[in-house]
Design a protein around this motif. Structure first.
Motif, mmCIF file in Angstrom:
data_model
loop_
_atom_site.group_PDB
_atom_site.id
_atom_site.type_symbol
_atom_site.label_atom_id
_atom_site.label_comp_id
_atom_site.label_asym_id
_atom_site.label_seq_id
_atom_site.Cartn_x
_atom_site.Cartn_y
_atom_site.Cartn_z
ATOM 1 N N VAL A 27 0.882 -1.162 -0.056
ATOM 2 C CA VAL A 27 0.142 0.020 -0.107
ATOM 3 C C VAL A 27 0.914 1.252 -0.184
ATOM 4 N N PRO A 28 0.703 2.312 -1.074
ATOM 5 C CA PRO A 28 1.442 3.410 -0.961
ATOM 6 C C PRO A 28 1.225 4.279 0.325
ATOM 7 N N LYS A 29 2.428 4.562 0.892
ATOM 8 C CA LYS A 29 2.195 5.714 2.012
ATOM 9 C C LYS A 29 2.930 6.959 2.067
ATOM 10 N N LYS A 30 4.000 6.897 0.811
ATOM 11 C CA LYS A 30 4.786 8.082 0.692
ATOM 12 C C LYS A 30 3.997 8.910 -0.443
ATOM 13 N N TYR A 31 3.732 10.246 -0.062
ATOM 14 C CA TYR A 31 3.033 10.992 -1.435
ATOM 15 C C TYR A 31 4.044 12.312 -1.452
ATOM 16 N N TYR A 32 3.918 12.810 -2.496
ATOM 17 C CA TYR A 32 4.949 13.965 -2.708
ATOM 18 C C TYR A 32 3.974 14.843 -3.814
ATOM 19 N N TRP A 33 3.949 16.215 -3.394
ATOM 20 C CA TRP A 33 3.279 17.367 -3.864
ATOM 21 C C TRP A 33 4.109 18.164 -4.908
ATOM 22 N N TYR A 34 3.726 18.711 -6.123
ATOM 23 C CA TYR A 34 4.324 19.485 -6.924
ATOM 24 C C TYR A 34 3.814 20.429 -7.501
ATOM 25 N N HIS A 35 4.075 21.788 -7.591
ATOM 26 C CA HIS A 35 3.670 23.055 -8.080
ATOM 27 C C HIS A 35 4.262 23.433 -9.441
ATOM 28 N N HIS A 45 4.530 22.577 4.562
ATOM 29 C CA HIS A 45 3.319 22.214 4.036
ATOM 30 C C HIS A 45 2.572 20.989 4.810
ATOM 31 N N TRP A 46 3.422 20.150 5.599
ATOM 32 C CA TRP A 46 2.981 19.105 6.198
ATOM 33 C C TRP A 46 1.970 18.341 5.368
ATOM 34 N N TYR A 47 2.062 17.868 4.518
ATOM 35 C CA TYR A 47 1.224 17.210 3.476
ATOM 36 C C TYR A 47 1.492 15.579 3.590
ATOM 37 N N GLY A 48 0.450 14.828 3.206
ATOM 38 C CA GLY A 48 0.524 13.528 2.987
ATOM 39 C C GLY A 48 -0.309 13.339 1.586
ATOM 40 N N SER A 49 -1.547 12.671 1.787
ATOM 41 C CA SER A 49 -2.160 12.519 0.524
ATOM 42 C C SER A 49 -2.896 13.632 0.285
ATOM 43 N N ARG A 50 -3.160 14.455 1.185
ATOM 44 C CA ARG A 50 -3.836 15.814 1.243
ATOM 45 C C ARG A 50 -2.853 17.031 1.383
ATOM 46 N N LEU A 51 -3.345 17.809 0.544
ATOM 47 C CA LEU A 51 -2.192 19.345 0.397
ATOM 48 C C LEU A 51 -3.373 20.316 0.772
ATOM 49 N N ALA A 52 -2.969 20.995 1.806
ATOM 50 C CA ALA A 52 -3.897 22.113 2.268
ATOM 51 C C ALA A 52 -2.974 23.303 2.101
ATOM 52 N N LEU A 53 -3.430 24.523 1.698
ATOM 53 C CA LEU A 53 -2.985 25.663 1.263
ATOM 54 C C LEU A 53 -3.739 26.682 1.735
ATOM 55 N N ARG A 54 -3.414 27.585 2.868
ATOM 56 C CA ARG A 54 -4.090 28.840 3.344
ATOM 57 C C ARG A 54 -3.447 30.090 2.994
ATOM 58 N N GLY A 55 -4.332 31.047 3.265
ATOM 59 C CA GLY A 55 -3.930 32.316 2.662
ATOM 60 C C GLY A 55 -3.278 32.519 1.421
ATOM 61 N N LEU A 56 -4.142 32.009 0.338
ATOM 62 C CA LEU A 56 -3.786 32.103 -0.948
ATOM 63 C C LEU A 56 -3.132 33.365 -1.485
ATOM 64 N N ALA A 57 -2.008 33.082 -2.223
ATOM 65 C CA ALA A 57 -1.424 34.454 -2.763
ATOM 66 C C ALA A 57 -1.585 34.066 -4.182
ATOM 67 N N PRO A 58 -1.379 35.028 -5.206
ATOM 68 C CA PRO A 58 -1.408 35.083 -6.594
ATOM 69 C C PRO A 58 -0.277 34.061 -7.228
ATOM 70 N N GLU A 59 0.953 34.216 -6.669
ATOM 71 C CA GLU A 59 1.828 33.160 -7.103
ATOM 72 C C GLU A 59 1.648 31.804 -6.887
ATOM 73 N N GLN A 60 0.660 31.572 -5.985
ATOM 74 C CA GLN A 60 0.514 30.025 -5.762
ATOM 75 C C GLN A 60 -0.492 29.325 -6.749
ATOM 76 N N ALA A 61 -0.939 30.374 -7.779
ATOM 77 C CA ALA A 61 -1.755 29.752 -8.997
ATOM 78 C C ALA A 61 -1.055 28.795 -9.849
ATOM 79 N N GLY A 62 -1.523 28.002 -10.513
ATOM 80 C CA GLY A 62 -0.872 27.118 -11.481
ATOM 81 C C GLY A 62 -1.109 25.713 -11.301
ATOM 82 N N THR A 63 -0.416 24.782 -11.831
ATOM 83 C CA THR A 63 -0.964 23.299 -11.734
ATOM 84 C C THR A 63 -0.188 22.822 -10.314
ATOM 85 N N TYR A 64 -1.112 21.556 -10.010
ATOM 86 C CA TYR A 64 -0.712 20.854 -8.739
ATOM 87 C C TYR A 64 -0.845 19.290 -9.262
ATOM 88 N N HIS A 65 0.119 18.509 -8.702
ATOM 89 C CA HIS A 65 0.051 17.139 -8.900
ATOM 90 C C HIS A 65 0.624 16.315 -7.583
#
Length: 857
Positions: A27-35, A45-65
């Motif tokens: 079972v996969p347990k390691k997740y990595y997020w890319y912007h 960022h303290w992410y796992g299978s879930r990525l939470a971004l707070r207080g969004l700024a314009p430079e955080q727009a784009g693609t995430y996978h």
């Protein structure tokens, strides 16, 4: 990857959550997020299978996978677009995408560029063609702007859920429509236009894949075959091999396995394209017939050739040592073995349609990477007495190096097996060169690999190929190629060919195939390409819509770059040829090109239609003015007009309105009436459709349909027309039936001479009846029941409007209850007959007759 992140729109300062989930063993347990292709630091960022971004700024727009990994491998999710709006509603987008991440989520349009709102109240332009009798505007155009709302995502509120569930989200859509009236041939033609756009719940269209499963050799249908999605059985094919699959939400890659319970065919594992914007995509699935088994002595060594049909040299052979067969318990089996080894030979062009999967595998980085095949084989070993399935220990696979036309592939050849659940190929081992002598044959070099057969899988001799490009293709509703008449939902298929040396038109073999469904901006198809030799790879391209083959642009007697859609000199380098280039008897529904990788230093080759693999985003977002290849529907003397505009290739364009031609976007019911014309030529026949019994629509126009009659080849001075009319039934609110008032009027000096007796009796027994006091027309309150060909009425219900119409027209043409026939039998299953004089009336009198035909209209 079983859960992919979804596209989001947020206002600066808000928060957003992206989620993904992978399954596998372990079972996969390691997740990595890319912007934008750059790894986000876990710390902070303290992410796992879930990525939470707070207080969004314009430079955080784009693609995430995200990428999930274990010691067994890795897999990447599809990218999700994040748009960050300023407090003024302006959008911010940052560019950049990791190579190979794939396209943006096709459920939404590309994010708005900086300076645009995600959903402006003013609708975008969208043109519809007015009837031929309507006056042209000052610019000479008969097109009218009815407006449209782009299906762009809207900003989510602060109360929106985390983003891991099935939240529909908010999308831009129609808020208000207005009725306009256009002066037309002495009357007013009504049309509804979009007056205002706004944000609301996103439509959740029903996404379907339909089709038929048949044998590749004889066309015999797979009757009651089992259908699997992943490891789950979801249904059976019908008596004629037909199937309908509802695509589960969030599906990125639809892998379907068809199994013949009688074991006559090799299991077909297909990656089927689908239209994420809703509706049904039609697919013809071909299955490979199993080769007749031969008897082997399990106590002796055996060799089975791979690909020796039609007098060809075998591609290789399967070597089975003595004592290699095993029962499932592990006990060695030495009795008689019934051995069936079915080889799919890519040197035979006809086999491409029967190949399984989409020839892809997942590399160590989790990217889905294409393969180039040199042959696939399926094995079935059974106890000669009991018929029980047998396994094997190590067996040897030999491949003749003389069959490899590209020497650089010899160092990269591997042996693969197909995972039937994922539709991806998994590496079984590397093939290494060994010199060997085969009896009296000359010395030759073989590539040799080993594998154990523990389950019934398909095996493959393949090479990972990194010389990749994308080919831009668009489909149009006619050969005018107007940018606003592009078709969505068209399945474009591309087969990569390896041409014979010196004969680029004659392929040595096919190596790969891909299918993509067109969206609002066409489609980009992956293909192998070469920068050094333009003809190292060529491509064979086709297009279908609802089972109908679209036509490619002609290449002879003279090649017209403006029609093909590609400027010179690049067009000459591509060597564009339609299938009938040398033989006019061949079909016009395919073309072949050299997939010549564009030279970045040549300005003539930087504007499409072939794009380097790193330029997928440029290909997807290319303007319609950029070079592209074209298909179009052949609409000879056919015209459709809807008061409430609707694109049948884009179900999301449906608007709930009492005057909608199609009142239910989940189910499309097409109705046709067959008209016989007795006269020396072919004539245009129109149906005018208005509300007949519903209090909200009585007397109001739904739409017009014009069709030219087709000559009956067996009856002199006789032709027939299959004319669409709006079916009776519930309107969009599903509360009350409307019996459509239909008027059928031929263009010309015609008079009605006969009406089908069964239809006349039916109408008389279902009052009220429409007056038929004008001999130049036929008027009826359309039947509510699906009457059938004995009445001259043809009704088909389907989840795909285009497919429903194609089936109904096919039945109407030959007057039977089945098939896609196009042979007009004007006296079979006819509803009404007209006798017409030799000289047809002009357009103005035609429309005037229409207006004055029945009093109700």
């Amino acid at each position: 990857m079983v859960l992919h992140p979804k596209a989001k729109v947020r206002v600066a300062g808000q928060e957003v959550t992206f989620c993904c989930k992978a399954s596998g063993t372990p079972v996969p347990k390691k997740y990595y997020w890319y912007h934008n292709g750059t790894l986000l630091e876990r710390k902070g960022h303290w992410y796992g299978s879930r990525l939470a971004l707070r207080g969004l700024a314009p430079e955080q727009a784009g693609t995430y996978h995200c990428k999930a990994s274990t010691e067994a491998g890795a897999v990447k999710s599809a990218p999700a677009q994040l748009t960050v709006l300023g407090e003024s509603g302006m959008g911010f987008v940052t560019t950049g995408r990791a190579v190979g991440e794939g396209s943006p989520n096709p459920l939404v349009s590309p994010s708005p560029a900086q300076g645009q709102q995600s959903c402006k109240p003013e609708p975008e332009p969208s043109l519809v063609e007015l009837p031929g009798e309507c006056p042209q505007d000052a610019a000479g155009s008969r097109y009218y702007n009815v407006g449209r709302c782009p299906p762009a995502p809207c900003a989510g509120g602060t109360a929106e859920r985390s983003g891991c569930g099935a939240d529909a989200g908010r999308c831009c859509g129609v808020q208000r429509m207005e009725m306009r009236e256009i002066p037309c041939a002495g009357s007013l033609l009504p049309v509804k236009v979009v007056a205002e756009c706004g944000c609301g719940p996103c439509a959740q269209p029903r996404v379907l894949v339909q089709g038929r499963v048949t044998a590749a050799d004889t066309g015999e249908p797979l009757r009651f075959g089992q259908i699997f999605l992943g490891g789950r059985k979801v249904g059976f094919t019908g008596y004629k091999g037909s199937f309908t699959i509802e695509v589960p939400p969030d599906t990125q890659r639809l892998v379907v396995r068809f199994v013949d319970r009688q074991q006559r065919f090799v299991d077909a594992v297909k990656v089927l394209p689908f239209n994420r914007r809703g509706g049904a995509v039609y697919q013809e699935v071909k299955m490979l017939r199993k080769k007749e088994p031969v008897d082997l002595d399990g106590s002796r060594s055996n060799a089975i050739p791979l690909g020796e049909e039609n007098g060809r040299e075998p591609v290789g052979e399967l070597i089975l040592p003595a004592g290699v067969f095993l029962r499932p318990s592990g006990e060695v089996f030495t009795g008689t073995v019934k051995a069936s080894v079915t080889f799919l030979d890519p040197r035979d062009m006809a086999t491409a349609g029967a190949a399984s999967s989409d020839l892809s595998f997942t590399d160590a980085e989790g990217e889905i990477v294409p393969l180039r095949t040199y042959g696939m084989f399926a094995v079935d070993f059974r106890d000669g007495e009991s018929g029980a399935a047998l396994q094997t220990g190590p067996v040897e696979v030999r491949m003749d190096t003389g069959q490899v036309g590209m020497p650089e592939h010899l160092q990269k050849m591997k042996l693969w097996s197909l995972n039937p659940k994922t539709g991806l190929w998994e590496e079984e081992g590397v093939l290494r060169p060994v010199e060997a002598s085969r009896g009296k044959r000359e010395e030759r070099t073989f590539l040799v690999g080993n594998l154990e057969i523990r389950e019934r899988r398909l095996f493959n001799l393949d090479v990972p190929e990194d010389r990749r490009c994308f080919v831009k293709v668009r489909a149009y509703s006619n050969e005018k190629f107007n940018p606003y008449e592009q078709l969505e939902g068209v399945v474009i298929s591309l087969i990569n060919l390896e041409p014979q040396p010196g004969y680029p038109a004659n392929p040595r073999a096919w190596g790969r195939f891909d299918s993509v469904v067109t969206g609002p901006n066409g489609a980009c198809l992956p293909a192998f390409c070469d920068a050094q030799r333009p003809d190292a790879y060529s491509a064979y391209v086709t297009a279908t819509l609802g089972g109908e083959e679209l036509e490619a642009v002609a290449s002879s007697p003279k090649l017209n770059p403006n029609a093909v859609g590609v400027s010179q000199p690049y067009l000459g380098k591509l060597g564009y040829r339609r299938l009938d280039h040398d033989d006019p008897d061949l079909k016009k529904t395919a073309f072949q090109i050299n997939v010549a990788k564009p030279d970045p230093n040549n300005v003539d080759e930087t504007n499409g239609p072939v794009y380097p693999y790193r330029s997928l985003e440029e290909c997807e977002e290319a303007p319609v003015s950029a070079n592209h290849l074209r298909f179009y529907r052949v609409e000879v003397d056919k015209y459709e007009y809807n008061v409430v505009p609707f694109k049948e290739s884009d179900v999301t364009s449906w608007t709930g309105d009492y005057l909608s031609w199609w009142p239910n976007p989940q189910e499309f019911r097409a109705c046709f009436i067959k008209v016989q014309i007795e006269g020396p030529q072919e004539y245009m026949v129109r149906s005018r459709n208005v509300g007949g019994s519903h209090p909200r629509t009585r007397g109001q126009l739904y739409g017009l349909r014009d069709t030219r009659s087709v000559r009956d080849m067996l009856l002199e001075n006789t032709s027939g027309a299959c004319v669409e009319f709006k079916c009776s039934g519930m309107l969009f609110d599903q509360s009350l039936v409307d019996r459509t008032l239909v008027s059928i009027v031929p263009q010309g000096s015609c008079h009605r001479t006969a009406v089908n007796s069964l239809l006349r009796d039916y109408l008389s027994r279902h009052p009220p009846t429409a007056d038929n006091n004008h001999t130049a027309a036929f008027t009826m309150l359309a039947p509510v029941d699906p009457l059938g060909h004995n009445y001259g009425i043809y009704t088909v219900t389907d989840q795909n409007p285009r497919l429903a119409k194609e089936i109904a027209i096919g039945r109407c043409f030959d007057g039977t209850s089945d098939g896609f026939s196009r042979e007009m039998k004007a006296d079979a299953g006819t509803a009404v007959t007209f006798t017409c004089q030799e000289r047809p009336a002009g357009r103005e009198s035609f429309f005037q007759r229409l207006l004055t035909a029945p009093a109700e209209a």
